[in-house]
Design a protein around this motif. Sequence first.
Motif, mmCIF file in Angstrom:
data_model
loop_
_atom_site.group_PDB
_atom_site.id
_atom_site.type_symbol
_atom_site.label_atom_id
_atom_site.label_comp_id
_atom_site.label_asym_id
_atom_site.label_seq_id
_atom_site.Cartn_x
_atom_site.Cartn_y
_atom_site.Cartn_z
ATOM 1 N N ALA A 190 -16.664 14.899 -26.223
ATOM 2 C CA ALA A 190 -15.363 14.227 -26.090
ATOM 3 C C ALA A 190 -15.381 13.327 -24.878
ATOM 4 O O ALA A 190 -15.850 13.717 -23.816
ATOM 5 C CB ALA A 190 -14.249 15.259 -25.951
ATOM 6 N N GLN A 191 -14.883 12.093 -25.038
ATOM 7 C CA GLN A 191 -14.751 11.201 -23.899
ATOM 8 C C GLN A 191 -13.465 11.563 -23.171
ATOM 9 O O GLN A 191 -12.371 11.438 -23.716
ATOM 10 C CB GLN A 191 -14.691 9.748 -24.363
ATOM 11 N N PRO A 192 -13.539 12.050 -21.938
ATOM 12 C CA PRO A 192 -12.315 12.478 -21.247
ATOM 13 C C PRO A 192 -11.471 11.286 -20.822
ATOM 14 O O PRO A 192 -11.939 10.137 -20.821
ATOM 15 C CB PRO A 192 -12.863 13.240 -20.035
ATOM 16 N N ASP A 193 -10.229 11.548 -20.434
ATOM 17 C CA ASP A 193 -9.367 10.473 -19.954
ATOM 18 C C ASP A 193 -8.464 10.994 -18.834
ATOM 19 O O ASP A 193 -8.460 12.181 -18.510
ATOM 20 C CB ASP A 193 -8.541 9.858 -21.090
ATOM 21 N N ARG A 194 -7.699 10.081 -18.245
ATOM 22 C CA ARG A 194 -6.865 10.447 -17.092
ATOM 23 C C ARG A 194 -5.726 11.385 -17.475
ATOM 24 O O ARG A 194 -5.281 12.189 -16.648
ATOM 25 C CB ARG A 194 -6.311 9.196 -16.431
ATOM 26 N N TYR A 195 -5.284 11.287 -18.706
ATOM 27 C CA TYR A 195 -4.158 12.128 -19.113
ATOM 28 C C TYR A 195 -4.554 13.603 -19.128
ATOM 29 O O TYR A 195 -3.748 14.474 -18.791
ATOM 30 C CB TYR A 195 -3.640 11.682 -20.479
ATOM 31 N N ALA A 196 -5.795 13.870 -19.504
ATOM 32 C CA ALA A 196 -6.280 15.251 -19.467
ATOM 33 C C ALA A 196 -6.283 15.766 -18.030
ATOM 34 O O ALA A 196 -5.829 16.885 -17.760
ATOM 35 C CB ALA A 196 -7.676 15.332 -20.078
ATOM 36 N N LEU A 197 -6.774 14.952 -17.092
ATOM 37 C CA LEU A 197 -6.745 15.362 -15.685
ATOM 38 C C LEU A 197 -5.317 15.496 -15.163
ATOM 39 O O LEU A 197 -5.005 16.419 -14.404
ATOM 40 C CB LEU A 197 -7.513 14.346 -14.831
ATOM 41 N N ASP A 198 -4.450 14.581 -15.567
ATOM 42 C CA ASP A 198 -3.051 14.647 -15.131
ATOM 43 C C ASP A 198 -2.401 15.961 -15.545
ATOM 44 O O ASP A 198 -1.532 16.490 -14.846
ATOM 45 C CB ASP A 198 -2.247 13.495 -15.719
ATOM 46 N N SER A 199 -2.832 16.503 -16.693
ATOM 47 C CA SER A 199 -2.202 17.722 -17.203
ATOM 48 C C SER A 199 -2.468 18.924 -16.309
ATOM 49 O O SER A 199 -1.686 19.883 -16.307
ATOM 50 C CB SER A 199 -2.684 18.018 -18.627
ATOM 51 N N VAL A 200 -3.564 18.898 -15.533
ATOM 52 C CA VAL A 200 -3.886 20.035 -14.651
ATOM 53 C C VAL A 200 -3.792 19.665 -13.178
ATOM 54 O O VAL A 200 -3.765 20.545 -12.315
ATOM 55 C CB VAL A 200 -5.294 20.596 -14.952
ATOM 56 N N ASP A 202 -7.474 1.763 -23.263
ATOM 57 C CA ASP A 202 -7.050 2.227 -24.582
ATOM 58 C C ASP A 202 -6.577 1.039 -25.420
ATOM 59 O O ASP A 202 -6.683 -0.126 -25.004
ATOM 60 C CB ASP A 202 -5.973 3.310 -24.458
ATOM 61 N N ALA A 203 -6.043 1.330 -26.606
ATOM 62 C CA ALA A 203 -5.638 0.263 -27.525
ATOM 63 C C ALA A 203 -4.528 -0.610 -26.960
ATOM 64 O O ALA A 203 -4.360 -1.761 -27.378
ATOM 65 C CB ALA A 203 -5.194 0.870 -28.855
ATOM 66 N N ASN A 204 -3.780 -0.087 -25.979
ATOM 67 C CA ASN A 204 -2.699 -0.854 -25.365
ATOM 68 C C ASN A 204 -3.130 -1.579 -24.097
ATOM 69 O O ASN A 204 -2.298 -2.187 -23.404
ATOM 70 C CB ASN A 204 -1.526 0.077 -25.041
ATOM 71 N N GLY A 205 -4.420 -1.498 -23.767
ATOM 72 C CA GLY A 205 -4.928 -2.176 -22.582
ATOM 73 C C GLY A 205 -4.783 -1.393 -21.301
ATOM 74 O O GLY A 205 -5.094 -1.891 -20.215
ATOM 75 N N GLU A 206 -4.303 -0.152 -21.389
ATOM 76 C CA GLU A 206 -4.130 0.684 -20.207
ATOM 77 C C GLU A 206 -5.465 1.349 -19.828
ATOM 78 O O GLU A 206 -6.200 1.798 -20.702
ATOM 79 C CB GLU A 206 -3.084 1.774 -20.454
ATOM 80 N N PRO A 207 -5.773 1.430 -18.538
ATOM 81 C CA PRO A 207 -6.993 2.130 -18.132
ATOM 82 C C PRO A 207 -6.955 3.590 -18.561
ATOM 83 O O PRO A 207 -5.943 4.271 -18.395
ATOM 84 C CB PRO A 207 -6.979 2.017 -16.606
ATOM 85 N N THR A 208 -8.063 4.057 -19.127
ATOM 86 C CA THR A 208 -8.129 5.445 -19.595
ATOM 87 C C THR A 208 -8.494 6.416 -18.467
ATOM 88 O O THR A 208 -8.393 7.632 -18.651
ATOM 89 C CB THR A 208 -9.186 5.600 -20.697
ATOM 90 N N GLY A 209 -8.936 5.867 -17.335
ATOM 91 C CA GLY A 209 -9.425 6.721 -16.263
ATOM 92 C C GLY A 209 -10.938 6.799 -16.204
ATOM 93 O O GLY A 209 -11.496 7.432 -15.301
ATOM 94 N N ILE A 210 -11.613 6.150 -17.158
ATOM 95 C CA ILE A 210 -13.079 6.088 -17.143
ATOM 96 C C ILE A 210 -13.487 4.741 -16.548
ATOM 97 O O ILE A 210 -13.135 3.681 -17.076
ATOM 98 C CB ILE A 210 -13.664 6.265 -18.552
#
Length: 522
Positions: free
Chosen positions: A121-131, A174-182
């Motif tokens: 899985a390619q991780p993203d910032r939202y996963a890190l934000d959750s913890v 992502d599809a909206n042009g927002e940085p994914t954190g990678i």
Amino acid sequence: MSIRVYRNAAIHTGDGGRPPARAMAVEGERLLAVGAEAEVREAAGPTAELIDLEGAAVLPGLYDAHIHTAQYAQSLGAVDLRDARSLDDALARVAAYAARLRPGAWLFGGRWNSNTWDPPAQPDRYALDSVCPELPVALPNADGHTVWANSAALRLAGIDAGTPDPIGGEIVRDANGEPTGILRESSSYPLRDLMVSADLCDRLRAAQEELLGFGLTSVHDIDGEDCRDAYLRLRAVGELKLRVHKAIPMDHLEAAIAEGRRTGQGDDWFRTGPVKIFSDGALGSHTCHMSEAFAGEEGNAGIAVTPYDDLVRLFARAAGAGIAVATHAIGDQANHLVIDAYEAIGRSAGLRHRIEHAQHLRPGDLPRMAGLGVVASMQPVHCTSDIDLVDSLLTGRELASYAWRGMLDAGVPLAFGSDAPIEHPNPFAALYAAVTRTRTDGTPAGGWQPGQRLTMAEAIAAHTVGAAYAAGEENDKGVLAPGRLADFIAVDTDPYREPADAVLRTKVLTTVVGGDVRWRRI
């Protein structure tokens, strides 16, 4: 000045023309005599202090030609994701570590490898934000060329949807042009500038104990100016125990020139090294610069982090100021262009330019490197870590990959290191990899591309006098002979006589730097 005699040992001097000695006399920081015990004790005189090494094998101090000691020091107390087996596992480790940090602290660590996660899985910032929604988190991947960041870290670095990709880097969106954190390659540099430890001096003080315990007596450090400052503080108070050849970051080149820095400047404990320049990325991040696209990835042949014209300009600027160049190059196209750039500026009197990693080359580029005197600074454990990646991504190509035998046969000077914390800094793992080309479990049987294996003597030479040669220090280090620095280690396994799997399990008993015992196994 007192004289010490280290006796009762099987001393491999590093000079292939001499048989093993049994004793060494040390006066100050240098060797006074090396040979049979009777002749050494006669040279030392009757008042010399005797130190019994109890029959141990002795080698010249091992020299790591490429290590990030500040990053390694920070990793000793940071979250470690190397063994994480899934995204959920990685996040649980981050959450547990974050709970121990003070408000506002950066969360360091990482070394994750999403290719091995189940499921991948390619991780993203939202996963890190959750913890970890509040503390800034920036976690390099296993090869250090991709950073996984959370939203707090991106805000501090000023990276948002309007931030353009820098030259030599990619902000994954992502599809909206927002940085994914990678963040790949140079796009992560703003985060690296922010990730500075206030207690780096203390961390390096502890890390040097670890490195001495692995038998390292000298290092080529590749980290930044904060690391240089911390080492100079340790040096000033007499707490530096291993010798440092300190690289200059590319973004500090002009300031270093203005300060009058030159490669080789300093003393036997701390010297200025080369400027470190990036040509491309890494295989694990699929960003090393190749002449053909990676298998199954049409259109992706990696990233040229520093364009060719800039390489030539930077090389000429550094060399003209008396600063050697060490250029990171992994892919065959990156290595080809770097060699072209070294050729364009010509040989530089008194300077030894280098290629860091030199992992995948066109066979015809090996004699070009030799003709230019370019040093191959390589890390054997990268080879055995990358076997599956090379077989899957670079299949069917005519490449000289981790070509240690080819390098030596072509006349390329070879220097070994670890690239810690990317790999473990234990040099005996590197020696094992160099002579077997197998993983520590013995696979693949017979070694991967076994024609590139080295003898143990050749591997030890690359990790001692070869690394010293890269720094212009071969007249002081790497060989145990009168007049040389008294840097050596006593070990429980004789690598010249024992099989490679025994060498892999070697324990260092005593580490001597400058004639003094700096570390001893308890």
